[in-house]
Design an enzyme around this catalytic site. Structure first.
Site, PDB file in Angstrom:
ATOM      1  N   CYS A 217     -18.455 -12.038   9.300  1.00 22.49           N
ATOM      2  CA  CYS A 217     -17.082 -12.122   8.815  1.00 22.49           C
ATOM      3  C   CYS A 217     -16.396 -10.775   8.854  1.00 22.49           C
ATOM      4  O   CYS A 217     -15.230 -10.664   8.519  1.00 22.49           O
ATOM      5  CB  CYS A 217     -17.029 -12.692   7.407  1.00 22.49           C
ATOM      6  SG  CYS A 217     -17.857 -11.674   6.204  1.00 22.49           S
TER       7      CYS A 217
ATOM      8  N   CYS B 268      -9.349 -16.436   9.347  1.00 19.97           N
ATOM      9  CA  CYS B 268      -9.429 -16.865   7.943  1.00 19.97           C
ATOM     10  C   CYS B 268     -10.205 -15.819   7.133  1.00 19.97           C
ATOM     11  O   CYS B 268      -9.769 -15.382   6.064  1.00 19.97           O
ATOM     12  CB  CYS B 268     -10.105 -18.239   7.860  1.00 19.97           C
ATOM     13  SG  CYS B 268     -10.145 -18.940   6.202  1.00 19.97           S
ATOM     14  N   CYS B 269     -11.367 -15.382   7.666  1.00 20.87           N
ATOM     15  CA  CYS B 269     -12.149 -14.333   6.986  1.00 20.87           C
ATOM     16  C   CYS B 269     -11.322 -13.057   6.868  1.00 20.87           C
ATOM     17  O   CYS B 269     -11.406 -12.350   5.859  1.00 20.87           O
ATOM     18  CB  CYS B 269     -13.438 -14.035   7.742  1.00 20.87           C
ATOM     19  SG  CYS B 269     -14.731 -15.283   7.590  1.00 20.87           S
TER      20      CYS B 269
HETATM   21  S1  SF4 Z   1     -16.086 -17.878   4.975  1.00 18.42           S
HETATM   22 FE1  SF4 Z   1     -14.358 -17.041   6.102  1.00 18.42          FE
HETATM   23  S2  SF4 Z   1     -13.662 -18.791   7.345  1.00 18.42           S
HETATM   24 FE2  SF4 Z   1     -14.893 -19.654   5.724  1.00 18.42          FE
HETATM   25  S3  SF4 Z   1     -13.370 -20.194   4.141  1.00 18.42           S
HETATM   26 FE3  SF4 Z   1     -14.242 -18.136   3.668  1.00 18.42          FE
HETATM   27  S4  SF4 Z   1     -12.800 -16.743   4.520  1.00 18.42           S
HETATM   28 FE4  SF4 Z   1     -12.391 -18.726   5.498  1.00 18.42          FE
END
Ligand code: SF4
Length: 249
Positions: free
Chosen positions: A231, A121-122
């Site tokens: 991240c 996701c990151c």
């Molecule tokens: S911190 Fe990273 S894992 Fe959490 S919502 Fe943001 S992008 Fe996604």
């Protein structure tokens, strides 16, 4: 009680640390003309740096990552910065198709399911947009401080990232008290979530308030072990793997 009331405190050497931070920024501008950007997370440290850049009219661009998961209080700082300083904030968003596909496959709460999914996701919400921000740039500026976590204890005022760009960390030796003293003295705008015990503010699902006495970073990715809390925005040139040095963003 506001964050200023809670944290701002003058300690010995504050003025010298401000002067040094300015010198680091001046060096960044001089050594990378037209090719340096402040990657701002819009957190307290980054607001201090933006204020220094604006106050001293340094030719350093401003860029931020709009992950699509930020608090409204955070994104509201973008027009605030632009109005107050007369500067443009470049906003980098993830590729919509990547986000839609990821959410369809793994759901809205994928980041809680595994470290791998959280890092994925990151990757698509932060790393890919960051790579676009840094494309054609030879240097960037961050708000990393040594005090933020054990992993950041060795942060230098400038260092090379894994792509060979110079990363300037003008607040490397600042304390949290320094950050808030500067904000107080210069009336720097800041995220109101800081007044609600959010020291480190990132995406909404991955950020929480902390209790008095808790480590700053315990408000980020709190369900993961400390060593995994990265991240990927800050990778050292000499890292042999993707060992993430950590990010405020
Ligand atoms: S911190 Fe990273 S894992 Fe959490 S919502 Fe943001 S992008 Fe996604």
């Amino acid at each position: 009680m506001s964050a200023i009331e809670l944290y701002a405190r003058e300690t010995r050497g504050f003025d010298a640390r401000v002067e040094n931070a300015l010198a680091v920024l001046q060096r960044a501008a001089a050594e990378h003309p037209g090719r340096v950007v402040q990657a701002t997370s819009l957190g307290a440290e980054d607001m201090v740096i933006t204020d220094l850049i604006a106050r001293h009219r340094l030719p350093i661009a401003l860029g931020t990552l709009q992950t699509g998961m930020l608090h409204a209080e955070t994104t509201a700082l973008i027009p605030t910065i632009e109005a107050r300083y007369g500067l443009t904030v470049e906003v980098y968003e993830p590729v919509n198709e990547s986000v839609v596909t990821f959410v369809r496959q793994h759901g809205e709460r994928a980041m809680y399911e595994s470290i791998e999914l959280r890092k994925n996701c990151c990757g698509l919400r932060k790393l890919e947009p960051l790579s676009r921000m840094l494309k054609d740039r030879s240097a960037w500026v961050t708000g990393m401080r040594r005090e933020q976590s054990n992993d950041r204890g060795a942060v230098e005022f400038s260092e090379l990232d894994d792509k060979g760009r110079t990363k300037f960390n003008p607040l490397a030796d600042w304390s949290w008290a320094d950050v808030w003293l500067y904000i107080q003295r210069h009336g720097v705008p800041y995220n109101p979530l800081h007044d609600q015990f959010f020291p480190s503010i990132g995406c909404a699902p991955c950020t929480r308030a902390i209790a008095v006495g808790e480590d700053f970073r315990s408000g980020r990715w709190w369900w993961e072990a400390e060593g995994a809390k990265e991240c990927g925005l800050h990778v050292h040139a000499d890292d042999t793997s993707i060992s993430m040095i950590g990010s405020h963003a």
